[in-house]
Design a protein around this motif. Structure first.
Motif, PDB file in Angstrom:
ATOM      1  N   CYS A  13      67.312  35.350  67.323  1.00 58.61           N
ATOM      2  CA  CYS A  13      66.977  34.918  65.980  1.00 58.61           C
ATOM      3  C   CYS A  13      67.705  35.825  64.991  1.00 58.61           C
ATOM      4  O   CYS A  13      67.677  37.045  65.140  1.00 58.61           O
ATOM      5  CB  CYS A  13      65.462  35.028  65.791  1.00 58.61           C
ATOM      6  N   VAL A  15      68.302  36.532  60.704  1.00 61.35           N
ATOM      7  CA  VAL A  15      67.930  36.302  59.319  1.00 61.35           C
ATOM      8  C   VAL A  15      68.926  37.085  58.480  1.00 61.35           C
ATOM      9  O   VAL A  15      69.127  38.283  58.711  1.00 61.35           O
ATOM     10  CB  VAL A  15      66.483  36.757  59.026  1.00 61.35           C
ATOM     11  N   ILE A  76      58.895  31.550  67.888  1.00 62.94           N
ATOM     12  CA  ILE A  76      59.404  31.222  66.557  1.00 62.94           C
ATOM     13  C   ILE A  76      58.432  30.283  65.858  1.00 62.94           C
ATOM     14  O   ILE A  76      58.054  29.254  66.421  1.00 62.94           O
ATOM     15  CB  ILE A  76      60.793  30.534  66.652  1.00 62.94           C
ATOM     16  N   GLY A 124      59.950  35.653  65.730  1.00 67.98           N
ATOM     17  CA  GLY A 124      60.796  35.304  64.605  1.00 67.98           C
ATOM     18  C   GLY A 124      60.224  35.932  63.339  1.00 67.98           C
ATOM     19  O   GLY A 124      59.308  36.744  63.390  1.00 67.98           O
ATOM     20  N   MET A 130      65.487  31.360  59.269  1.00 65.44           N
ATOM     21  CA  MET A 130      65.957  31.830  60.574  1.00 65.44           C
ATOM     22  C   MET A 130      67.050  30.927  61.121  1.00 65.44           C
ATOM     23  O   MET A 130      67.027  29.715  60.930  1.00 65.44           O
ATOM     24  CB  MET A 130      64.790  31.871  61.568  1.00 65.44           C
TER      25      MET A 130
END
Length: 152
Positions: A13, A15, A76, A124, A130
């Motif tokens: 994941c 970001v 997630i 997550g 994401m």
């Protein structure tokens, strides 16, 4: 709760172009929470996830769980699993749990899975933008819904 479970050889994941969590062999679990979800849903689904026999044994049969293969879980949050698309072309997410209720349940699922798995579950960023990269193994993808336990 609804979830999409994917058996993966790896998943991560990001970001803002920063990897926030990653796993090798294991399960990528996309989890949606709705307003009616309860502790019972968390317990039932958590047990199912760690004991679901979808990994191959020495004979190539799906007889092993993520625990058996010492795999990992990347959890997630995914409110879009409750999209309603019956009317019009723009999905409605009215059934998805509001963040003040859904976030604690998502976090609690992460804690339960860590306990059951005996190692830290990767998470997550709740509410974050994401990007999920994965290598689906098989591919094996399973959908579960705690409100429809008789079919799962």
């Amino acid at each position: 709760m609804r979830c999409v479970i994917q058996r993966v050889t790896q998943a991560y994941c990001t970001v803002d172009n920063i990897i926030t969590s990653q796993i090798d062999l294991g399960l990528l679990v996309l989890l949606g929470v709705e307003e009616e979800d309860s502790q019972e849903d968390i317990q039932w689904l958590g047990q199912k996830l760690v004991n679901l026999r979808i990994f191959s044994d020495e004979n190539g049969l799906m007889n092993k769980s993520v625990q058996d293969v010492q795999g990992n879980i990347l959890l997630i949050s995914q409110f879009t699993l409750f999209a309603q698309t019956k009317k019009g072309n723009r999905p409605s997410f009215i059934r998805a749990g509001k963040p003040d209720m859904a976030k604690p349940m998502y976090e609690e699922m992460g804690k339960l899975l860590s306990q059951l798995l005996g190692k830290e579950v990767q998470m997550g960023v709740f509410g974050g933008d994401m990007k999920i990269d994965l290598c689906n193994d098989g591919p094996v993808t399973i959908i579960m819904n705690t409100k429809d336990k008789d079919n799962f």
